[in-house]
Write an enzyme that holds these catalytic residues in place. Structure first.
Site, PDB file in Angstrom:
ATOM      1  N   GLY A  82      40.574  44.662  40.039  1.00 14.55           N
ATOM      2  CA  GLY A  82      40.239  43.914  41.250  1.00 14.55           C
ATOM      3  C   GLY A  82      39.678  42.531  40.939  1.00 14.55           C
ATOM      4  O   GLY A  82      39.975  41.952  39.876  1.00 14.55           O
ATOM      5  N   SER A  83      38.838  42.042  41.832  1.00 10.57           N
ATOM      6  CA  SER A  83      38.456  40.626  41.849  1.00 10.57           C
ATOM      7  C   SER A  83      37.688  40.132  40.642  1.00 10.57           C
ATOM      8  O   SER A  83      37.480  38.924  40.518  1.00 10.57           O
ATOM      9  CB  SER A  83      37.601  40.353  43.089  1.00 10.57           C
ATOM     10  OG  SER A  83      38.271  40.834  44.223  1.00 10.57           O
ATOM     11  N   SER A  84      37.210  41.014  39.775  1.00  9.43           N
ATOM     12  CA  SER A  84      36.434  40.560  38.625  1.00  9.43           C
ATOM     13  C   SER A  84      37.182  39.527  37.801  1.00  9.43           C
ATOM     14  O   SER A  84      36.578  38.717  37.119  1.00  9.43           O
ATOM     15  CB  SER A  84      36.097  41.739  37.706  1.00  9.43           C
ATOM     16  OG  SER A  84      35.465  42.731  38.434  1.00  9.43           O
TER      17      SER A  84
END
Lengths: 388, 690
Positions: free
Chosen positions: B384-386
């Site tokens: 995800g957004s990491s």
């Protein structure tokens, strides 16, 4: 009866006891060597020794019987024997027993016989007979030379081929040795001998040259197993894990014998099982290692005296046929001794040849005995002519 | 007549020539014999003597493995051991005699004794009778091995039924003796050898040819299970060297029954840990009796490994991760029924030294929690957004956005795909750092669309997007510079590089890639990615090993350094420093500014942490069903200006309705623990100085 007794007496009176003594000494040495070498092939140390003794007795009987037939009569037997010998080779070629990659034996009544051993003798008889007839018939030198050369060549090339194909290079080369010695004494012009010698030297020289500088061409001349032996011979330590194994083991053993040897049954290599065929083809390893240079030299001296006696007998014999036969026998023994001992000390490549009278093996011992029988026969029957 | 006479006279000459040739040949033989036996005899003799000298190689203990502060992680526990080293050519009868005597002194476990063992014993005891059962035909036709097999077959079950306990002991001992290779020590018994047994055997060594009472060793993990799965294991003596690598090991001086590292760091650093075997040269007689033994090479135990791991911290992190995994499961047991793993990596971003690598695994069947730290290297997940830090840098460097450029966060609808938006509904107009702070997906979508060749802004609703599939490779090349989707270069036998989603002519997929929703990455790759940002664009190789030390006899001291592992910069981001600073700033705002996605967890921390959160849609495979779940991830580092620790956390397969922010809890607790431990150590050393 009395007649037979007289004949026996005259035969025994005329025997060459020095020659016989040599053979007996060789046999005694053989017993020690075989006894010492048998460890790796048999749990019973007497096994090979007893068999060898039995064959020796058989050989003695054969010699004894031979002595009562004047060798002049062998001429009539020469051609039938020679043909029978060739037939046995053909038989081996197609139906022989294969062992260790070579087809040399026939099984006969439970005994393995190696016909090529006997063919060597038949060849001597055949060549001696042929030259005898040619030299008696053609007085013109030029014609005679060609006939001698031709007949020796034809008589020896056929057994050579069959034995070579078995394959048994060693015995095949024995036929060459026989042809060479008989050719030398046949009375053929020295020019021929010189030419042949030149051709042989040139051929060998070419092989050496090819080996050194054009190994890829050299390799074409020989089969793989022969090449392996040649390489193993020239660099035994380098190939000591494969085909140089036997030679490097043997040479190490003989070398370590030094002057006095390591003692009976005390040879590290001889007893270790690291020298295959030590009781037959490699029997000299035992003598060299366990009895040292002195033992080996004594053995060689006995052989030398034996051959010296043969040549003396040939010189004294007034009959050319007898002389031709003896020359053949000298060729046979000299080559086998030289080749067999030579291969264990790195002079010659390894071939499956026995050491006369010493190696274990019935066919070989019997052949050697009969060879001696031929020579003795010539000796026994020579003096009679002197009174004629 | 005269002619005939002349010819006769010629022949003796020829016989003399023949005799001369014979003489020459014999001379050559004698000469060569002289060379071989007299001239070179000495060297042949010494060569032979050498060949009957054999060497035995005794194994030495492996090296220890200690942590960065020299606290022991793996050591060797000494064991009493009874070994058997047969001379060459020892026969079964002789081994039986040894076994019969040895069985008086030691007791063996007889459970492993098979019928075959019993038959072999019976055969040795009744050889003549057994041999006599072979028919004439069998003796003639079968070779020795086949005859032996046949003979064993003819021993009846009845005959081997009633062995006494003592006899079974002898059989069990003999079974071990039979395994030995000549001149190579074989352990007869090393488990549960009592001091009494040891003493008894040691006293009677003279009666027991080949037997020795020695000490053996086994691996002992000083910190229990912690980190043991990464240390790996070694083979047992029975397993020896693996058959498929036999040639490799035999050519490197190993024996068949040597124990070698078969996994993990034990495998990776086998060369260092193995040590040098003690080499003893035996002079033997031809029969193999040993006359004399002398040590030609002193044995040296293996070298010690000093790891970068801080084992106290590692224990703490394991505890935290396990505790949080338990909490997440117990807070919403149904929603989080697929939750099994929580993974965390802590690393020094400047040097690549791994400080702690933790993986906790919930074993559903056994209902227990296991240490499975290797999963941080082996298991890849969508994070995800990491990874948005990498996406923003890709956008800046490729020039599709400029520093500070703002984009209005509103849903994008491409024709033929579902509408895509950010998780948070009220981001509004966002700059690059805002996009990181608030985790704007839309900002990333525009970066992806522009890299793919679609430059319209705002994107017309429900229009078709211009799109070049080469953009996938372009984006992945950027990610690869951070270690995402490529090997991190860790010193370990295996690491996963993750799984690349299948490239299709679909702009939606590229948009997913930009928000960490397409390719999968390992926790270690995530740690390398965040380290690279923390380290101003230098990507360093992560490593477990700091130093190799020479072994010492002193148990409490480390030997001199044999080799030390420095910082290995694998590459520098091909991006401007000012761009990297933008991303660092975005990470700061995410953690330290109100409204940042991590603010409520990280806002008050004194150690100046920065980082990036992530949530990805994932699918748990439950039988044939794919169940929608969420992966949580978190990366970060601290302190912002002089980073000394970076971390990555991945927790896959949480329930859609999960409320428990496990990633932040693990993250904050492991960072707190690090700085607490550091403070405590500083205090301790100060106290010592005072």
């Amino acid at each position: 009866m009395g007649n037979l007794n007289n004949r026996m007496k005259s035969v025994f009176d005329k025997l060459d006891y020095i020659l016989i003594m040599c053979v007996v000494l060789l046999f005694v040495i053989s017993l020690f060597a075989i006894y010492s070498a048998s460890g790796q092939y048999s749990a019973d140390p007497m096994y090979f020794l007893l068999r060898q003794s039995v064959w020796f007795c058989v050989g003695l009987v054969a010699v004894f019987v031979m002595l009562f037939i004047e060798y002049e009569h062998y001429r009539t037997l020469a051609i039938p024997f020679y043909i029978a010998g060739l037939l046995s080779l053909v038989f081996v070629h197609f139906f022989g027993v294969e062992s260790k990659g070579s087809q040399r034996w026939v099984s006969f009544a439970g005994v393995d016989i190696q016909p090529s051993e006997f063919v060597k003798l038949f060849l001597i008889l055949a060549i001696a007979t042929a030259i005898y007839k040619i030299t008696g018939k053609y007085k013109v030198k030029k014609k005679r030379n060609l006939y001698i050369l031709g007949s020796i060549f034809i008589l020896s090339i056929v057994p050579f081929y069959f034995i070579f194909e078995q394959p048994d290079l060693g015995t095949a080369l024995v036929t060459v040795a026989i042809a060479a010695t008989t050719l030398l004494v046949s009375g053929i012009s020295f020019i021929y001998i010189a030419i042949i010698a030149a051709v042989v030297v040139a051929f060998l020289g070419m092989l050496v040259w090819l080996f050194m500088y054009k190994p890829e061409i050299f390799d074409l001349f020989f089969k793989d197993h022969q090449l392996a032996r040649i390489y193993g011979w020239l660099q035994p330590e380098f190939y000591s894990n494969t085909f140089g194994y036997q030679l490097s083991g043997a040479r190490m053993g003989i070398g370590s014998g030094e002057l006095f040897g390591s003692g009976f049954q005390n040879g590290s290599m001889a007893q270790s099982g690291r020298v295959p065929e030590i009781h037959t083809d490699f029997i000299f390893t035992v003598i060299g290692e366990e009895f040292g240079f002195l033992g080996a030299a004594i053995l060689l001296v006995i052989y030398f005296i034996m051959i010296y006696r043969m040549i003396i007998i040939a010189l004294n014999c007034k009959d050319r046929f007898g002389m031709y036969m003896i020359a053949g026998v000298v060729g046979l023994f000299t080559f086998q001794i030289f080749q067999n001992i030579g291969m264990t000390i790195g002079l010659m490549p390894i071939t499956g040849l026995t050491l006369p009278f010493v190696s274990y093996g019935g066919s070989s011992l019997l052949t050697s005995m009969i060879g001696i029988g031929l020579v003795l026969n010539v000796h026994v029957h020579t003096k009679e002519y002197m009174f004629e | 007549m005269a002619k005939e006479k002349k010819k006769k006279a010629q022949l003796p000459i020829r016989l003399n020539i023949l005799f001369f040739i014979v003489f020459l040949m014999f001379s050559v033989l004698i000469l060569q014999l002289g060379i071989v036996q007299i001239l070179n005899g000495d060297s042949y003799r010494s060569e032979i003597e050498r060949t009957i000298q054999d060497t035995t190689e005794n194994p030495v203990p492996r090296g220890k493995i200690v942590d960065r502060n020299h606290k022991v992680i793996v050591d060797n526990k000494p064991l009493y051991s009874i070994t058997y080293t047969p001379a060459k050519g020892v026969q079964a009868e002789e081994r039986l005699k040894v076994a019969e005597k040895l069985a008086n002194f030691i007791s063996m476990d007889t459970e492993s004794v098979t019928d075959r063992d019993k038959k072999e014993y019976w055969y040795l005891k009744h050889t003549d009778e057994a041999d006599s059962r072979l028919s004439e035909k069998e003796i003639n036709e079968l070779d020795n091995a086949e005859q032996y097999k046949k003979t064993l077959e003819k021993i009846t079950d009845e005959e081997i039924k009633d062995f006494s306990k003592d006899e079974l002991q002898v059989i069990a001992v003999k079974k071990e003796l039979d395994k030995a290779y000549s001149l190579t020590p074989q352990t007869v018994k090393n488990e549960g050898v009592t001091p009494d047994e040891y003493a008894q055997v040691a006293e009677h060594l003279d009666d027991l040819p080949g037997v020795n009472a020695t000490t053996d060793w086994e691996r002992e993990f000083k910190s229990g299970e912690t980190f043991s799965s990464l240390i790996g294991s070694i083979t047992s003596q029975e397993q020896g060297i693996p058959a498929d690598k036999e040639d490799y090991f035999l050519t490197r001086g190993y024996s068949r029954n040597d124990r070698i590292g078969k996994s993990g760091l034990e495998e990776y650093y086998e060369d260092m840990l193995r040590g040098r075997k003690e080499k003893i040269e035996h002079t033997t007689t031809k029969n193999g009796t040993i006359l004399d033994s002398k040590t030609v090479v002193e044995g040296q135990r293996g070298k010690d490994l000093v790891l970068s791991i801080d084992i106290d911290y590692q224990e703490k992190v394991d505890e935290i991760v396990r505790d949080e995994l338990k909490k997440a499961k117990s807070s919403q047991p149904y929603d989080n029924r697929y939750l099994e793993d929580a993974l965390a990596v802590a690393i020094n971003p400047r040097t690549g030294e791994l400080l702690a690598v933790s993986g906790q695994h919930y074993d559903k069947k056994k209902n227990k929690y296991d240490n499975a730290a290797y999963k941080a290297l082996y298991d890849a997940h969508v994070p995800g957004s990491s990874i948005k830090g990498a996406t923003v840098l890709a956008g800046l460097q490729s020039g599709v956005i400029s520093p500070g450029e703002t984009i209005y966060d509103s849903p994008i609808k491409i024709k033929g795909t579902a509408q895509k938006s950010s998780l948070s509904k009220n981001i509004g107009l966002a700059s690059d750092t805002d996009a990181l702070k608030k985790s704007s997906n839309v900002y990333m979508f525009y970066i992806a669309l522009r890299i793919g060749g679609e430059n319209r802004y705002p994107f017309p609703d429900n229009a078709s997007a211009r799109f070049d599939t080469g953009a996938f490779q372009k984006m992945r090349n950027y990610y690869g510079q951070f270690g995402l989707g490529v090997q991190t270069g860790i010193d370990y036998p295996f690491e996963s590089v993750g799984y690349e989603g299948e490239v299709k002519n679909d702009a939606g997929l590229l948009m997913n890639l930009a928000i960490g929703q397409f390719d999968t990455y390992t926790t270690l790759q995530m740690a390398q990615y965040v380290s690279t940002i923390a380290n101003d664009g230098y990507r360093v190789r992560p490593h477990f090993l700091n130093e190799v030390r020479e072994p010492t006899g002193d148990k409490d001291k480390m030997g001199p350094v044999f080799k030390s592992v420095g910082t290995d910069v694998m590459n520098r981001l091909q991006m401007q420093d000012s761009y990297i600073e933008r991303v660092q700033e975005g990470f700061r705002r995410a953690f330290q500014e109100q409204g940042g996605t991590g603010y409520s967890y990280w806002g008050g921390k004194s150690y100046d942490p920065v980082g990036k959160t992530g949530t990805a849609e994932s699918f748990y495979k439950d039988g044939d069903n794919l169940v929608e779940t969420d992966n949580y991830s978190l990366v970060g580092y601290a302190p912002r200006d002089e980073p000394e620790i970076a971390f990555a956390v991945i927790v896959p397969y949480l329930g859609k309705n999960n409320q428990y922010k496990i990633q932040h809890n693990i993250g904050t607790r492991l960072m707190d623990a690090y700085f607490d431990l550091k403070e405590k150590r500083d205090d301790d050393s100060k106290e010592k100085e005072d």
